[in-house]
Design a protein around this motif. Structure first.
Motif, PDB file in Angstrom:
ATOM      1  N   TYR A 211       0.852  -1.190   0.000  1.00 46.64           N
ATOM      2  CA  TYR A 211       0.000   0.000   0.000  1.00 46.64           C
ATOM      3  C   TYR A 211       0.888   1.240   0.000  1.00 46.64           C
ATOM      4  O   TYR A 211       1.797   1.359   0.829  1.00 46.64           O
ATOM      5  N   ASN A 212       0.614   2.148  -0.924  1.00 44.96           N
ATOM      6  CA  ASN A 212       1.390   3.387  -0.938  1.00 44.96           C
ATOM      7  C   ASN A 212       0.828   4.365   0.092  1.00 44.96           C
ATOM      8  O   ASN A 212      -0.145   4.081   0.788  1.00 44.96           O
ATOM      9  N   ASP A 213       1.450   5.536   0.159  1.00 48.08           N
ATOM     10  CA  ASP A 213       1.074   6.487   1.211  1.00 48.08           C
ATOM     11  C   ASP A 213      -0.249   7.182   0.955  1.00 48.08           C
ATOM     12  O   ASP A 213      -0.700   7.969   1.801  1.00 48.08           O
ATOM     13  N   LEU A 214      -0.878   6.923  -0.187  1.00 49.63           N
ATOM     14  CA  LEU A 214      -2.165   7.562  -0.485  1.00 49.63           C
ATOM     15  C   LEU A 214      -3.347   6.621  -0.292  1.00 49.63           C
ATOM     16  O   LEU A 214      -4.492   7.080  -0.345  1.00 49.63           O
ATOM     17  N   GLU A 215      -3.091   5.350  -0.087  1.00 49.22           N
ATOM     18  CA  GLU A 215      -4.196   4.396   0.023  1.00 49.22           C
ATOM     19  C   GLU A 215      -4.826   4.480   1.409  1.00 49.22           C
ATOM     20  O   GLU A 215      -4.156   4.665   2.416  1.00 49.22           O
ATOM     21  N   SER A 216      -6.143   4.345   1.410  1.00 53.72           N
ATOM     22  CA  SER A 216      -6.930   4.589   2.616  1.00 53.72           C
ATOM     23  C   SER A 216      -7.044   3.335   3.473  1.00 53.72           C
ATOM     24  O   SER A 216      -6.610   2.243   3.094  1.00 53.72           O
ATOM     25  N   GLN A 217      -7.680   3.521   4.633  1.00 50.93           N
ATOM     26  CA  GLN A 217      -7.962   2.398   5.522  1.00 50.93           C
ATOM     27  C   GLN A 217      -8.920   1.407   4.858  1.00 50.93           C
ATOM     28  O   GLN A 217      -8.855   0.196   5.112  1.00 50.93           O
ATOM     29  N   ASP A 218      -9.814   1.914   4.008  1.00 55.11           N
ATOM     30  CA  ASP A 218     -10.745   1.025   3.294  1.00 55.11           C
ATOM     31  C   ASP A 218      -9.986   0.038   2.420  1.00 55.11           C
ATOM     32  O   ASP A 218     -10.313  -1.156   2.376  1.00 55.11           O
ATOM     33  N   ALA A 219      -8.972   0.546   1.692  1.00 50.14           N
ATOM     34  CA  ALA A 219      -8.199  -0.330   0.813  1.00 50.14           C
ATOM     35  C   ALA A 219      -7.439  -1.382   1.606  1.00 50.14           C
ATOM     36  O   ALA A 219      -7.321  -2.538   1.181  1.00 50.14           O
ATOM     37  N   VAL A 220      -6.932  -0.989   2.776  1.00 47.74           N
ATOM     38  CA  VAL A 220      -6.192  -1.947   3.603  1.00 47.74           C
ATOM     39  C   VAL A 220      -7.124  -3.046   4.103  1.00 47.74           C
ATOM     40  O   VAL A 220      -6.806  -4.238   4.024  1.00 47.74           O
ATOM     41  N   LEU A 262      -9.514   8.167  23.602  1.00 47.74           N
ATOM     42  CA  LEU A 262      -9.267   6.882  22.960  1.00 47.74           C
ATOM     43  C   LEU A 262     -10.532   6.310  22.337  1.00 47.74           C
ATOM     44  O   LEU A 262     -10.545   5.175  21.910  1.00 47.74           O
ATOM     45  N   ALA A 263     -11.602   7.095  22.312  1.00 51.01           N
ATOM     46  CA  ALA A 263     -12.863   6.572  21.779  1.00 51.01           C
ATOM     47  C   ALA A 263     -12.787   6.453  20.267  1.00 51.01           C
ATOM     48  O   ALA A 263     -12.088   7.210  19.590  1.00 51.01           O
ATOM     49  N   PHE A 264     -13.540   5.487  19.733  1.00 48.87           N
ATOM     50  CA  PHE A 264     -13.623   5.313  18.294  1.00 48.87           C
ATOM     51  C   PHE A 264     -14.754   6.189  17.785  1.00 48.87           C
ATOM     52  O   PHE A 264     -15.917   5.976  18.132  1.00 48.87           O
ATOM     53  N   SER A 265     -14.429   7.183  16.969  1.00 50.63           N
ATOM     54  CA  SER A 265     -15.429   8.125  16.492  1.00 50.63           C
ATOM     55  C   SER A 265     -16.182   7.548  15.294  1.00 50.63           C
ATOM     56  O   SER A 265     -15.585   7.133  14.309  1.00 50.63           O
ATOM     57  N   ILE A 266     -17.507   7.551  15.408  1.00 50.03           N
ATOM     58  CA  ILE A 266     -18.332   7.059  14.299  1.00 50.03           C
ATOM     59  C   ILE A 266     -18.248   8.029  13.134  1.00 50.03           C
ATOM     60  O   ILE A 266     -18.337   7.644  11.969  1.00 50.03           O
ATOM     61  N   GLU A 267     -18.049   9.349  13.429  1.00 53.50           N
ATOM     62  CA  GLU A 267     -17.980  10.309  12.333  1.00 53.50           C
ATOM     63  C   GLU A 267     -16.757  10.095  11.476  1.00 53.50           C
ATOM     64  O   GLU A 267     -16.728  10.460  10.328  1.00 53.50           O
ATOM     65  N   GLU A 268     -15.721   9.504  12.065  1.00 55.72           N
ATOM     66  CA  GLU A 268     -14.496   9.222  11.307  1.00 55.72           C
ATOM     67  C   GLU A 268     -14.456   7.747  10.926  1.00 55.72           C
ATOM     68  O   GLU A 268     -13.420   7.087  11.041  1.00 55.72           O
ATOM     69  N   GLU A 269     -15.596   7.223  10.480  1.00 55.56           N
ATOM     70  CA  GLU A 269     -15.673   5.800  10.170  1.00 55.56           C
ATOM     71  C   GLU A 269     -14.712   5.408   9.063  1.00 55.56           C
ATOM     72  O   GLU A 269     -14.176   4.303   9.054  1.00 55.56           O
ATOM     73  N   SER A 270     -14.465   6.347   8.132  1.00 59.70           N
ATOM     74  CA  SER A 270     -13.526   6.034   7.048  1.00 59.70           C
ATOM     75  C   SER A 270     -12.106   5.883   7.549  1.00 59.70           C
ATOM     76  O   SER A 270     -11.265   5.316   6.863  1.00 59.70           O
ATOM     77  N   GLU A 271     -11.807   6.386   8.766  1.00 58.05           N
ATOM     78  CA  GLU A 271     -10.459   6.308   9.316  1.00 58.05           C
ATOM     79  C   GLU A 271     -10.296   5.154  10.295  1.00 58.05           C
ATOM     80  O   GLU A 271      -9.207   4.983  10.856  1.00 58.05           O
ATOM     81  N   LEU A 272     -11.342   4.379  10.534  1.00 59.16           N
ATOM     82  CA  LEU A 272     -11.232   3.285  11.483  1.00 59.16           C
ATOM     83  C   LEU A 272     -10.212   2.266  11.003  1.00 59.16           C
ATOM     84  O   LEU A 272     -10.063   2.024   9.808  1.00 59.16           O
ATOM     85  N   GLY A 273      -9.535   1.637  11.970  1.00 61.44           N
ATOM     86  CA  GLY A 273      -8.502   0.665  11.633  1.00 61.44           C
ATOM     87  C   GLY A 273      -9.048  -0.741  11.498  1.00 61.44           C
ATOM     88  O   GLY A 273     -10.264  -0.983  11.466  1.00 61.44           O
ATOM     89  N   ILE A 274      -8.123  -1.693  11.454  1.00 64.40           N
ATOM     90  CA  ILE A 274      -8.503  -3.081  11.194  1.00 64.40           C
ATOM     91  C   ILE A 274      -9.318  -3.658  12.336  1.00 64.40           C
ATOM     92  O   ILE A 274     -10.300  -4.378  12.107  1.00 64.40           O
ATOM     93  N   ILE A 275      -8.964  -3.369  13.591  1.00 66.00           N
ATOM     94  CA  ILE A 275      -9.657  -3.985  14.726  1.00 66.00           C
ATOM     95  C   ILE A 275     -11.138  -3.610  14.753  1.00 66.00           C
ATOM     96  O   ILE A 275     -12.001  -4.506  14.791  1.00 66.00           O
ATOM     97  N   PRO A 276     -11.523  -2.332  14.736  1.00 67.70           N
ATOM     98  CA  PRO A 276     -12.968  -2.037  14.736  1.00 67.70           C
ATOM     99  C   PRO A 276     -13.669  -2.508  13.471  1.00 67.70           C
ATOM    100  O   PRO A 276     -14.812  -2.988  13.529  1.00 67.70           O
ATOM    101  N   ARG A 277     -13.006  -2.412  12.337  1.00 65.18           N
ATOM    102  CA  ARG A 277     -13.638  -2.866  11.098  1.00 65.18           C
ATOM    103  C   ARG A 277     -13.820  -4.382  11.106  1.00 65.18           C
ATOM    104  O   ARG A 277     -14.866  -4.896  10.661  1.00 65.18           O
ATOM    105  N   ALA A 278     -12.807  -5.100  11.562  1.00 68.74           N
ATOM    106  CA  ALA A 278     -12.907  -6.560  11.606  1.00 68.74           C
ATOM    107  C   ALA A 278     -14.040  -6.992  12.520  1.00 68.74           C
ATOM    108  O   ALA A 278     -14.785  -7.940  12.213  1.00 68.74           O
ATOM    109  N   THR A 279     -14.193  -6.292  13.631  1.00 66.77           N
ATOM    110  CA  THR A 279     -15.283  -6.629  14.550  1.00 66.77           C
ATOM    111  C   THR A 279     -16.640  -6.401  13.895  1.00 66.77           C
ATOM    112  O   THR A 279     -17.545  -7.235  13.993  1.00 66.77           O
ATOM    113  N   GLN A 280     -16.786  -5.261  13.239  1.00 64.55           N
ATOM    114  CA  GLN A 280     -18.047  -4.993  12.550  1.00 64.55           C
ATOM    115  C   GLN A 280     -18.325  -6.049  11.486  1.00 64.55           C
ATOM    116  O   GLN A 280     -19.456  -6.514  11.330  1.00 64.55           O
TER     117      GLN A 280
END
Length: 563
Positions: A211-220, A262-280
């Motif tokens: 992944y290059n420096d422009l690819e988003s959390q979605d791509a990962v 340290l809360a996971f912001s729902i408004e920044e859902e596009s920035e969530l990492g692997i752990i919250p996304r994997a859980t969802q």
């Protein structure tokens, strides 16, 4: 007096005679003057008429000359115009012929371009198909060999890359902000190795995904999501982030975390990492299954200074605090943490709430490289218990009557506490669900381990001292032990040193071949981190060469004996 009167009368008469005479003279003079005026007027008229005649002649003569000159100029202009019009006409005809030829050539080029586009599209489609086939075959080969999947993510340059731990003079002598690591394509990392006085050398590293420096959390996460399907198919899965401190491991695994929040912001859902996304994603997959066929438990531990701490453990007052635990090897050769706290969760929100509480206890310490450097390894484990009937693990849910039967039996065997309240258990103490041991019902446990490793760091660059220096020593030793374990597995040694570190002992099952393992390499692109980036890339290259054998599918029953 009378004589005087007579004299005066005589003089008056004389004067009257003179007056009459003068009046006659004046009349004659007036007539003469009028005649003179008339003669002068006639003379002036004659003079004017002669001047006009002369002027008319001169003008007429000049006009004739001008007309003659204009006529000759017009003839020359007409001849010149005819010559130029003929020349322009020839040019226009030549241009029209050229345009026609160009149009024909353009049409030919367009036809060729259309054919080439179609050919390119066909080749691209074939390439994509072949690429997908190659990836499928590669994944199948990885499955058969038990290889470790290695993805590499290059973070963008950040403001603190310019002068962290270095003076301005040193920054001028070495271009620290220069990028040394690039994503050549989606499978290749290109590293430019340059030293003062030496020629630049380019090195390449191949991984399953880059992944290059422009690819988003979605791509990962898009490349991680297929592993989660395997989780519900009966396979253990482990995803770990590896890299130096400040390379973006915690961002990749958790997402952006603001200082003090340290809360996971729902408004920044596009920035969530692997752990919250994997859980969802896991709970989304579970929601597609029959109700009551799955339940999920979560545990959060950190390995700090080569000690394991249970971040979900509570004291007698119900307050969460990190309690020290130990890791042991069971009779079956599996690693286990006795008395480890497991919380039952029913949705992703409950899971993220528990993880957030655990993260508040995680040890962090500012360094010159990273202001919120994690000083411990974080291991979040999702344990999914699946209830199935018979021996057909994959197709048991296809029959609706079987599903209804399961729900009926499960409603009888699941304790009311589990359905109404969240329960806390330990891995060897209690279970959230006590199932009646029947011949047809079995439980299958699969685990998803999400690991955010602490970053390796150079003491000279991070500038740590005292307790932080001791933490760095333990971090580097545990990561070195992990590399030794992978090296021993790759060389197929008889003894694999899992117990050299609590981290490797804890991850023994995942690293040793009992789980589908994905290593997410995180590297910094800056020139000043070149040594650490090369070390991380070398670790990923060695990890790819590990052949652990085919990962086993979890189809055995788990007897309910009050674990």
């Amino acid at each position: 007096k009378e004589e005087r009167i007579v004299v005066l009368e005589t003089e008056n008469a004389v004067l009257h005679l003179k007056l009459a005479e003068y009046q006659g003279l004046a009349g004659r003079s007036t007539n003469e003057v009028l005649q003179l005026y008339a003669a002068h007027g006639q003379q002036m008229k004659l003079q004017r008429s002669s001047i006009v005649t002369q002027l008319h002649g001169a003008i007429k003569k000049r006009l004739k000359q001008d007309l003659k000159s204009l006529h000759s100029f017009a003839l020359e202009l007409s001849k010149d115009f005819q010559r130029q019009s003929k020349t322009c006409l020839y040019q226009v005809l030549a241009a029209v012929q050229g345009i026609q030829l160009q149009n024909e050539a353009m049409q030919m080029f367009q036809i060729k371009a259309f054919d080439l586009e179609q050919s390119l599209q066909e080749v691209t489609e074939r390439y994509e198909k072949e690429k997908q086939k190659r990836k499928a075959l590669h994944n199948s080969l990885i499955e058969l060999r038990g290889n470790i999947r290695v993805h590499c993510r290059i973070r963008p340059l950040l403001p603190f890359d310019d002068a962290a731990g270095h003076s301005v003079l040193q920054d001028r002598q070495r271009n620290f902000s220069e990028k040394a690591a690039y994503a050549a394509d989606d499978e290749t990392v290109l590293v430019k190795c340059s030293r003062p006085g030496h020629a630049s050398v380019n090195k390449t590293f191949q991984f399953e995904r880059v992944y290059n420096d422009l690819e988003s959390q979605d791509a990962v996460f898009a490349d991680v999501a297929p592993l989660l399907t395997s989780l519900l198919d009966g396979y253990n899965v482990c995803i770990m982030a590896y890299g130096q401190t400040g390379s973006g491991k915690t961002y990749t695994m958790l997402g952006p975390q603001l200082e003090g929040n340290l809360a996971f912001s729902i408004e920044e859902e596009s920035e969530l990492g692997i752990i919250p996304r994997a859980t969802q994603e896991v709970f989304r997959l579970i929601s597609e299954k029959p109700p009551g066929s799955y339940w999920v438990e979560v545990s959060v531990v950190e390995v700090y200074n080569n000690e394991i701490f249970d971040l979900l453990a509570k004291d007698s007052y119900g307050k969460m605090l990190g309690i020290k635990r130990d890791v042991v090897t069971t009779r079956e050769g599996k690693s286990d943490v006795p008395l480890l706290t497991h919380e039952t969760v029913e949705n992703a929100s409950e899971f993220l709430h528990l993880v957030m509480k655990g993260l508040q206890l995680r040890v962090t310490h500012p360094t010159l490289v990273h202001a919120h450097s994690s000083r411990s390894h974080l291991v979040v484990t999702l344990t999914i218990t699946t209830v199935v009937f018979g021996d057909n693990f994959g197709t048991v849910w296809e029959d609706e009557q079987t599903s209804q039967k399961l729900n009926k039996d499960a409603s009888c065997t699941f304790p009311q506490k589990m359905r109404d309240n969240k329960s806390t258990s330990s891995s060897r103490a209690s279970s959230p669900v006590q199932l009646e041991a029947t011949e047809k019902m079995k439980q299958v446990k699969t685990r998803l381990q999400l690991v955010d490793l602490a970053g390796s760091e150079c003491v000279g660059m991070s500038g740590v001292t005292g307790a932080a220096l001791r933490e760095t020593s333990f971090i580097n030793r545990s990561l070195s032990a992990l590399a030794d374990v992978l090296g021993a597995i790759a060389e197929q040694r008889a003894h694999v040193p899992y117990r050299n570190s609590k981290l490797t002992h804890l991850l023994q099952d995942s690293v040793g071949g009992d789980a589908k393992l994905l290593v997410m390499l995180c590297i910094s692109p800056g020139q000043k981190y070149l040594t650490e980036s090369m070390q991380s890339l070398g670790f990923g290259t060695r990890a790819r060469q590990v052949q652990r054998g085919q990962v086993k599918k979890r189809t055995f029953p788990v007897l309910s004996k009050g674990k």
